[in-house]
Design a protein around this motif. Structure first.
Motif, PDB file in Angstrom:
ATOM      1  N   ARG A 153       0.843  -1.200   0.000  1.00 52.70           N
ATOM      2  CA  ARG A 153       0.000   0.000   0.000  1.00 52.70           C
ATOM      3  C   ARG A 153       0.870   1.239   0.000  1.00 52.70           C
ATOM      4  O   ARG A 153       1.991   1.235   0.520  1.00 52.70           O
ATOM      5  N   GLU A 154       0.337   2.317  -0.607  1.00 49.93           N
ATOM      6  CA  GLU A 154       1.036   3.595  -0.627  1.00 49.93           C
ATOM      7  C   GLU A 154       0.157   4.653   0.011  1.00 49.93           C
ATOM      8  O   GLU A 154      -1.045   4.698  -0.227  1.00 49.93           O
ATOM      9  N   ILE A 155       0.771   5.510   0.827  1.00 47.81           N
ATOM     10  CA  ILE A 155       0.061   6.587   1.500  1.00 47.81           C
ATOM     11  C   ILE A 155       0.725   7.896   1.090  1.00 47.81           C
ATOM     12  O   ILE A 155       1.938   8.045   1.227  1.00 47.81           O
ATOM     13  N   GLN A 156      -0.082   8.824   0.566  1.00 51.09           N
ATOM     14  CA  GLN A 156       0.444  10.129   0.193  1.00 51.09           C
ATOM     15  C   GLN A 156       0.317  11.070   1.381  1.00 51.09           C
ATOM     16  O   GLN A 156      -0.676  11.047   2.102  1.00 51.09           O
ATOM     17  N   THR A 157       1.346  11.892   1.570  1.00 50.18           N
ATOM     18  CA  THR A 157       1.368  12.831   2.677  1.00 50.18           C
ATOM     19  C   THR A 157       1.525  14.255   2.152  1.00 50.18           C
ATOM     20  O   THR A 157       2.017  14.464   1.043  1.00 50.18           O
ATOM     21  N   VAL A 158       1.127  15.217   2.969  1.00 50.74           N
ATOM     22  CA  VAL A 158       1.243  16.627   2.606  1.00 50.74           C
ATOM     23  C   VAL A 158       2.693  17.078   2.662  1.00 50.74           C
ATOM     24  O   VAL A 158       3.148  17.854   1.835  1.00 50.74           O
ATOM     25  N   ASP A 159       3.438  16.584   3.631  1.00 47.99           N
ATOM     26  CA  ASP A 159       4.818  16.991   3.851  1.00 47.99           C
ATOM     27  C   ASP A 159       5.660  15.750   4.156  1.00 47.99           C
ATOM     28  O   ASP A 159       5.132  14.656   4.314  1.00 47.99           O
ATOM     29  N   VAL A 160       6.957  15.906   4.247  1.00 48.05           N
ATOM     30  CA  VAL A 160       7.842  14.788   4.562  1.00 48.05           C
ATOM     31  C   VAL A 160       7.545  14.306   5.987  1.00 48.05           C
ATOM     32  O   VAL A 160       7.497  15.115   6.916  1.00 48.05           O
ATOM     33  N   PRO A 161       7.324  12.998   6.167  1.00 42.10           N
ATOM     34  CA  PRO A 161       7.038  12.479   7.511  1.00 42.10           C
ATOM     35  C   PRO A 161       8.220  12.679   8.458  1.00 42.10           C
ATOM     36  O   PRO A 161       9.372  12.616   8.051  1.00 42.10           O
ATOM     37  N   GLU A 162       7.899  12.928   9.720  1.00 42.17           N
ATOM     38  CA  GLU A 162       8.935  13.059  10.742  1.00 42.17           C
ATOM     39  C   GLU A 162       9.022  11.744  11.504  1.00 42.17           C
ATOM     40  O   GLU A 162       8.003  11.148  11.834  1.00 42.17           O
ATOM     41  N   TYR A 163      10.241  11.305  11.774  1.00 38.28           N
ATOM     42  CA  TYR A 163      10.439  10.062  12.514  1.00 38.28           C
ATOM     43  C   TYR A 163      10.666  10.373  13.980  1.00 38.28           C
ATOM     44  O   TYR A 163      11.533  11.168  14.338  1.00 38.28           O
ATOM     45  N   ASP A 164       9.874   9.750  14.839  1.00 39.36           N
ATOM     46  CA  ASP A 164      10.003   9.905  16.289  1.00 39.36           C
ATOM     47  C   ASP A 164      10.833   8.732  16.802  1.00 39.36           C
ATOM     48  O   ASP A 164      10.353   7.610  16.883  1.00 39.36           O
ATOM     49  N   ASP A 165      12.099   9.007  17.126  1.00 40.77           N
ATOM     50  CA  ASP A 165      13.042   7.973  17.583  1.00 40.77           C
ATOM     51  C   ASP A 165      12.557   7.248  18.832  1.00 40.77           C
ATOM     52  O   ASP A 165      12.663   6.032  18.928  1.00 40.77           O
ATOM     53  N   GLU A 166      12.044   7.994  19.776  1.00 38.87           N
ATOM     54  CA  GLU A 166      11.638   7.407  21.053  1.00 38.87           C
ATOM     55  C   GLU A 166      10.457   6.452  20.903  1.00 38.87           C
ATOM     56  O   GLU A 166      10.434   5.384  21.509  1.00 38.87           O
ATOM     57  N   ALA A 167       9.489   6.843  20.090  1.00 35.51           N
ATOM     58  CA  ALA A 167       8.283   6.023  19.938  1.00 35.51           C
ATOM     59  C   ALA A 167       8.427   4.987  18.824  1.00 35.51           C
ATOM     60  O   ALA A 167       7.738   3.968  18.830  1.00 35.51           O
ATOM     61  N   GLY A 168       9.295   5.240  17.837  1.00 36.06           N
ATOM     62  CA  GLY A 168       9.462   4.320  16.723  1.00 36.06           C
ATOM     63  C   GLY A 168       8.371   4.458  15.674  1.00 36.06           C
ATOM     64  O   GLY A 168       8.050   3.497  14.978  1.00 36.06           O
ATOM     65  N   PHE A 169       7.812   5.656  15.530  1.00 31.22           N
ATOM     66  CA  PHE A 169       6.738   5.899  14.581  1.00 31.22           C
ATOM     67  C   PHE A 169       7.096   7.038  13.634  1.00 31.22           C
ATOM     68  O   PHE A 169       7.813   7.957  13.994  1.00 31.22           O
ATOM     69  N   TYR A 170       6.567   6.943  12.397  1.00 29.42           N
ATOM     70  CA  TYR A 170       6.593   8.064  11.476  1.00 29.42           C
ATOM     71  C   TYR A 170       5.307   8.848  11.703  1.00 29.42           C
ATOM     72  O   TYR A 170       4.232   8.263  11.729  1.00 29.42           O
ATOM     73  N   GLU A 171       5.436  10.163  11.845  1.00 30.87           N
ATOM     74  CA  GLU A 171       4.278  11.022  12.042  1.00 30.87           C
ATOM     75  C   GLU A 171       4.156  11.934  10.830  1.00 30.87           C
ATOM     76  O   GLU A 171       5.147  12.492  10.366  1.00 30.87           O
TER      77      GLU A 171
END
Length: 73
Positions: free
Chosen positions: A33-51
């Motif tokens: 699957r592909e998800i389009q975003t408005v801006d470049v995703p930010e990676y949260d090192d502590e949580a391990g998630f792309y926001e």
């Protein structure tokens, strides 16, 4: 009249500059699957998630283990 015109011009230029700063991206997930975003995703090192912000303006998060790649459009 000229003050109002000048103020309008500065407002339009300001919004144009801000619109030029956005860099749409595509996040490809492991399942294809592909998800389009408005801006470049930010990676949260502590949580391990792309926001990121979706095209409809809603914020979202994806676990890094589900992400295959992140590419700018």
């Amino acid at each position: 009249m000229t003050r109002q015109t000048l103020a309008s011009l500065f407002i339009v230029l300001g919004f144009s500059t801000l619109a030029g700063c956005a860099t749409p991206s595509v996040i490809t997930l492991n399942d294809g699957r592909e998800i389009q975003t408005v801006d470049v995703p930010e990676y949260d090192d502590e949580a391990g998630f792309y926001e990121f912000e979706q095209l409809d303006g809603k914020p979202a998060r994806i676990n890094k283990d589900e992400v295959l790649s992140v590419k700018e459009l």
